[in-house]
Design a protein around this motif. Structure first.
Motif, PDB file in Angstrom:
ATOM      1  N   THR A   1       0.835  -1.197   0.000  1.00 11.78           N
ATOM      2  CA  THR A   1       0.000   0.000   0.000  1.00 11.78           C
ATOM      3  C   THR A   1       0.872   1.250   0.000  1.00 11.78           C
ATOM      4  O   THR A   1       1.864   1.320   0.729  1.00 11.78           O
ATOM      5  CB  THR A   1      -0.910  -0.002   1.249  1.00 11.78           C
ATOM      6  N   ALA A   2       0.479   2.222  -0.815  1.00 11.96           N
ATOM      7  CA  ALA A   2       1.158   3.521  -0.863  1.00 11.96           C
ATOM      8  C   ALA A   2       0.129   4.584  -0.487  1.00 11.96           C
ATOM      9  O   ALA A   2      -0.508   5.172  -1.361  1.00 11.96           O
ATOM     10  CB  ALA A   2       1.736   3.768  -2.247  1.00 11.96           C
ATOM     11  N   PRO A   3      -0.065   4.824   0.816  1.00 14.91           N
ATOM     12  CA  PRO A   3      -1.103   5.765   1.237  1.00 14.91           C
ATOM     13  C   PRO A   3      -0.976   7.120   0.549  1.00 14.91           C
ATOM     14  O   PRO A   3       0.124   7.645   0.365  1.00 14.91           O
ATOM     15  CB  PRO A   3      -0.863   5.901   2.740  1.00 14.91           C
ATOM     16  N   TYR A   4      -2.108   7.655   0.157  1.00 14.52           N
ATOM     17  CA  TYR A   4      -2.259   8.963  -0.479  1.00 14.52           C
ATOM     18  C   TYR A   4      -1.736   9.015  -1.918  1.00 14.52           C
ATOM     19  O   TYR A   4      -2.081   9.914  -2.664  1.00 14.52           O
ATOM     20  CB  TYR A   4      -1.601  10.082   0.341  1.00 14.52           C
ATOM     21  N   ALA A   5      -0.906   8.065  -2.336  1.00 17.43           N
ATOM     22  CA  ALA A   5      -0.375   8.069  -3.702  1.00 17.43           C
ATOM     23  C   ALA A   5      -1.300   7.335  -4.662  1.00 17.43           C
ATOM     24  O   ALA A   5      -1.176   7.474  -5.873  1.00 17.43           O
ATOM     25  CB  ALA A   5       1.015   7.435  -3.740  1.00 17.43           C
ATOM     26  N   MET A   6      -2.190   6.553  -4.131  1.00 23.71           N
ATOM     27  CA  MET A   6      -3.154   5.806  -4.921  1.00 23.71           C
ATOM     28  C   MET A   6      -4.462   5.794  -4.132  1.00 23.71           C
ATOM     29  O   MET A   6      -4.499   6.306  -3.021  1.00 23.71           O
ATOM     30  CB  MET A   6      -2.632   4.391  -5.184  1.00 23.71           C
ATOM     31  N   ALA A   7      -5.494   5.234  -4.694  1.00 22.86           N
ATOM     32  CA  ALA A   7      -6.801   5.272  -4.035  1.00 22.86           C
ATOM     33  C   ALA A   7      -7.188   3.927  -3.440  1.00 22.86           C
ATOM     34  O   ALA A   7      -8.360   3.651  -3.248  1.00 22.86           O
ATOM     35  CB  ALA A   7      -7.869   5.732  -5.027  1.00 22.86           C
ATOM     36  N   SER A   8      -6.186   3.091  -3.132  1.00 25.24           N
ATOM     37  CA  SER A   8      -6.525   1.772  -2.606  1.00 25.24           C
ATOM     38  C   SER A   8      -5.392   1.192  -1.771  1.00 25.24           C
ATOM     39  O   SER A   8      -4.236   1.585  -1.920  1.00 25.24           O
ATOM     40  CB  SER A   8      -6.855   0.808  -3.752  1.00 25.24           C
ATOM     41  N   GLN A   9      -5.775   0.259  -0.927  1.00 23.13           N
ATOM     42  CA  GLN A   9      -4.788  -0.563  -0.255  1.00 23.13           C
ATOM     43  C   GLN A   9      -4.403  -1.657  -1.240  1.00 23.13           C
ATOM     44  O   GLN A   9      -5.213  -2.053  -2.085  1.00 23.13           O
ATOM     45  CB  GLN A   9      -5.384  -1.156   1.017  1.00 23.13           C
ATOM     46  N   ARG A  10      -3.170  -2.148  -1.139  1.00 25.47           N
ATOM     47  CA  ARG A  10      -2.691  -3.109  -2.143  1.00 25.47           C
ATOM     48  C   ARG A  10      -1.966  -4.268  -1.480  1.00 25.47           C
ATOM     49  O   ARG A  10      -1.140  -4.095  -0.593  1.00 25.47           O
ATOM     50  CB  ARG A  10      -1.745  -2.386  -3.110  1.00 25.47           C
ATOM     51  N   CYS A  11      -2.301  -5.470  -1.964  1.00 26.16           N
ATOM     52  CA  CYS A  11      -1.630  -6.700  -1.536  1.00 26.16           C
ATOM     53  C   CYS A  11      -1.102  -7.387  -2.787  1.00 26.16           C
ATOM     54  O   CYS A  11      -1.856  -7.625  -3.729  1.00 26.16           O
ATOM     55  CB  CYS A  11      -2.610  -7.611  -0.807  1.00 26.16           C
ATOM     56  N   CYS A  12       0.192  -7.670  -2.801  1.00 29.12           N
ATOM     57  CA  CYS A  12       0.824  -8.338  -3.944  1.00 29.12           C
ATOM     58  C   CYS A  12       1.258  -9.744  -3.546  1.00 29.12           C
ATOM     59  O   CYS A  12       1.856  -9.941  -2.486  1.00 29.12           O
ATOM     60  CB  CYS A  12       2.064  -7.573  -4.406  1.00 29.12           C
ATOM     61  N   VAL A  13       0.940 -10.704  -4.416  1.00 30.20           N
ATOM     62  CA  VAL A  13       1.397 -12.079  -4.239  1.00 30.20           C
ATOM     63  C   VAL A  13       2.365 -12.368  -5.373  1.00 30.20           C
ATOM     64  O   VAL A  13       1.981 -12.448  -6.536  1.00 30.20           O
ATOM     65  CB  VAL A  13       0.225 -13.084  -4.258  1.00 30.20           C
ATOM     66  N   TYR A  14       3.648 -12.492  -5.032  1.00 31.49           N
ATOM     67  CA  TYR A  14       4.709 -12.751  -5.999  1.00 31.49           C
ATOM     68  C   TYR A  14       4.853 -14.268  -6.142  1.00 31.49           C
ATOM     69  O   TYR A  14       5.247 -14.948  -5.199  1.00 31.49           O
ATOM     70  CB  TYR A  14       6.029 -12.138  -5.512  1.00 31.49           C
ATOM     71  N   LEU A  15       4.508 -14.775  -7.309  1.00 30.59           N
ATOM     72  CA  LEU A  15       4.476 -16.222  -7.523  1.00 30.59           C
ATOM     73  C   LEU A  15       5.818 -16.745  -8.027  1.00 30.59           C
ATOM     74  O   LEU A  15       5.941 -17.241  -9.135  1.00 30.59           O
ATOM     75  CB  LEU A  15       3.349 -16.585  -8.485  1.00 30.59           C
ATOM     76  N   MET A  16       6.804 -16.617  -7.182  1.00 30.46           N
ATOM     77  CA  MET A  16       8.102 -17.218  -7.455  1.00 30.46           C
ATOM     78  C   MET A  16       8.376 -18.126  -6.273  1.00 30.46           C
ATOM     79  O   MET A  16       7.950 -17.834  -5.155  1.00 30.46           O
ATOM     80  CB  MET A  16       9.175 -16.149  -7.602  1.00 30.46           C
ATOM     81  N   ASN A  17       9.035 -19.196  -6.506  1.00 33.93           N
ATOM     82  CA  ASN A  17       9.303 -20.150  -5.437  1.00 33.93           C
ATOM     83  C   ASN A  17      10.358 -19.572  -4.502  1.00 33.93           C
ATOM     84  O   ASN A  17      11.512 -19.407  -4.881  1.00 33.93           O
ATOM     85  CB  ASN A  17       9.770 -21.491  -6.022  1.00 33.93           C
ATOM     86  N   ARG A  18       9.943 -19.265  -3.273  1.00 32.06           N
ATOM     87  CA  ARG A  18      10.865 -18.658  -2.301  1.00 32.06           C
ATOM     88  C   ARG A  18      11.982 -19.600  -1.902  1.00 32.06           C
ATOM     89  O   ARG A  18      13.018 -19.161  -1.410  1.00 32.06           O
ATOM     90  CB  ARG A  18      10.095 -18.236  -1.058  1.00 32.06           C
ATOM     91  N   GLU A  19      11.791 -20.894  -2.111  1.00 28.45           N
ATOM     92  CA  GLU A  19      12.805 -21.854  -1.683  1.00 28.45           C
ATOM     93  C   GLU A  19      13.744 -22.257  -2.815  1.00 28.45           C
ATOM     94  O   GLU A  19      14.647 -23.057  -2.611  1.00 28.45           O
ATOM     95  CB  GLU A  19      12.115 -23.071  -1.086  1.00 28.45           C
ATOM     96  N   ALA A  20      13.550 -21.695  -4.008  1.00 26.20           N
ATOM     97  CA  ALA A  20      14.412 -22.030  -5.147  1.00 26.20           C
ATOM     98  C   ALA A  20      15.803 -21.442  -4.934  1.00 26.20           C
ATOM     99  O   ALA A  20      15.973 -20.409  -4.295  1.00 26.20           O
ATOM    100  CB  ALA A  20      13.806 -21.498  -6.441  1.00 26.20           C
ATOM    101  N   ASP A  21      16.811 -22.127  -5.496  1.00 21.78           N
ATOM    102  CA  ASP A  21      18.189 -21.658  -5.362  1.00 21.78           C
ATOM    103  C   ASP A  21      18.444 -20.351  -6.110  1.00 21.78           C
ATOM    104  O   ASP A  21      19.165 -19.497  -5.645  1.00 21.78           O
ATOM    105  CB  ASP A  21      19.171 -22.726  -5.859  1.00 21.78           C
ATOM    106  N   GLU A  22      17.859 -20.215  -7.286  1.00 18.94           N
ATOM    107  CA  GLU A  22      18.028 -18.989  -8.070  1.00 18.94           C
ATOM    108  C   GLU A  22      16.680 -18.336  -8.302  1.00 18.94           C
ATOM    109  O   GLU A  22      15.676 -19.008  -8.407  1.00 18.94           O
ATOM    110  CB  GLU A  22      18.579 -19.242  -9.481  1.00 18.94           C
ATOM    111  N   PRO A  23      16.681 -17.006  -8.435  1.00 18.38           N
ATOM    112  CA  PRO A  23      15.419 -16.341  -8.736  1.00 18.38           C
ATOM    113  C   PRO A  23      14.900 -16.753 -10.112  1.00 18.38           C
ATOM    114  O   PRO A  23      15.674 -16.996 -11.034  1.00 18.38           O
ATOM    115  CB  PRO A  23      15.770 -14.852  -8.726  1.00 18.38           C
TER     116      PRO A  23
END
Length: 195
Positions: A70-92
């Motif tokens: 969320t970027a208060p006042y910079a946009m008109a909404s609260q924001r939740c992002c789900v990054y679908l990359m495997n956090r346990e992978a050796d490389e990004p």
């Protein structure tokens, strides 16, 4: 205010953004700007609940990275992002998708969409916003986000047929009058600009 129609959405957007282009003191003192700030103050008073929801989503998606961006006042909404990359992978991952939920602070509606990310030697290139995913992993994540946002806020999903309707005369951040859509005004005018 739920169950808004096209005209209701247009009227609502016009109450939070100035018509034309104002600068300096005239912009700071505009009643529309003050209403926008008050809407954010109400939302921020409940920010802990939003963060708790983000944490619950993370607990249900242990291999994804879930963030309150969320970027208060910079946009008109609260924001939740789900990054679908495997956090346990050796490389990004070289490419991955991000599923985003926006909960408006102006109307009782939320919007879901996705952005593709390509990692080119450490430079992250964001693609344009794509509609709410309905299939595969991305679709299941969007459904999960929708369920959590609805439970937390009681909001409805923003009708897709209203997304590209232009709101006449108002200025939204860097968009000149007559360029902002309902999606820009009620949620975010820079939807591909995610961290």
């Amino acid at each position: 205010m739920s169950g808004l129609d096209r005209e209701g959405f247009l009227r609502t957007a016009s109450t939070f953004y100035v018509a034309g282009v104002l600068e300096g003191e005239a912009f700071r003192e505009a009643p529309e700007r003050k209403r926008f700030q008050e809407a954010w103050e109400r939302a921020l008073s409940k920010q802990e609940r939003w963060q708790d929801m983000v944490d619950r989503v993370q607990s249900e998606l242990p291999n994804a990275s879930v963030s309150d961006t969320t970027a208060p006042y910079a946009m008109a909404s609260q924001r939740c992002c789900v990054y679908l990359m495997n956090r346990e992978a050796d490389e990004p991952a070289r490419t991955y998708n991000v599923v985003i939920a926006l909960a408006s602070v102006l109307v009782p509606y939320y919007h879901l969409y996705q952005v593709g990310i390509e990692n080119e030697a450490g430079d992250y290139i964001r693609g344009p916003p794509q509609p709410r995913p309905r299939d595969g992993t991305e679709g299941r994540v969007a459904d999960l986000l929708a369920r959590h946002v609805e439970q937390e806020t009681g909001y409805q999903e923003f009708p897709s047929e209203y997304e590209s309707i232009v709101v006449p005369e108002i200025s939204v951040r860097n968009l000149l009058p007559g360029r902002a859509t309902l999606l820009d005004a009620l949620f975010d005018d820079a939807r591909s600009n995610i961290p």
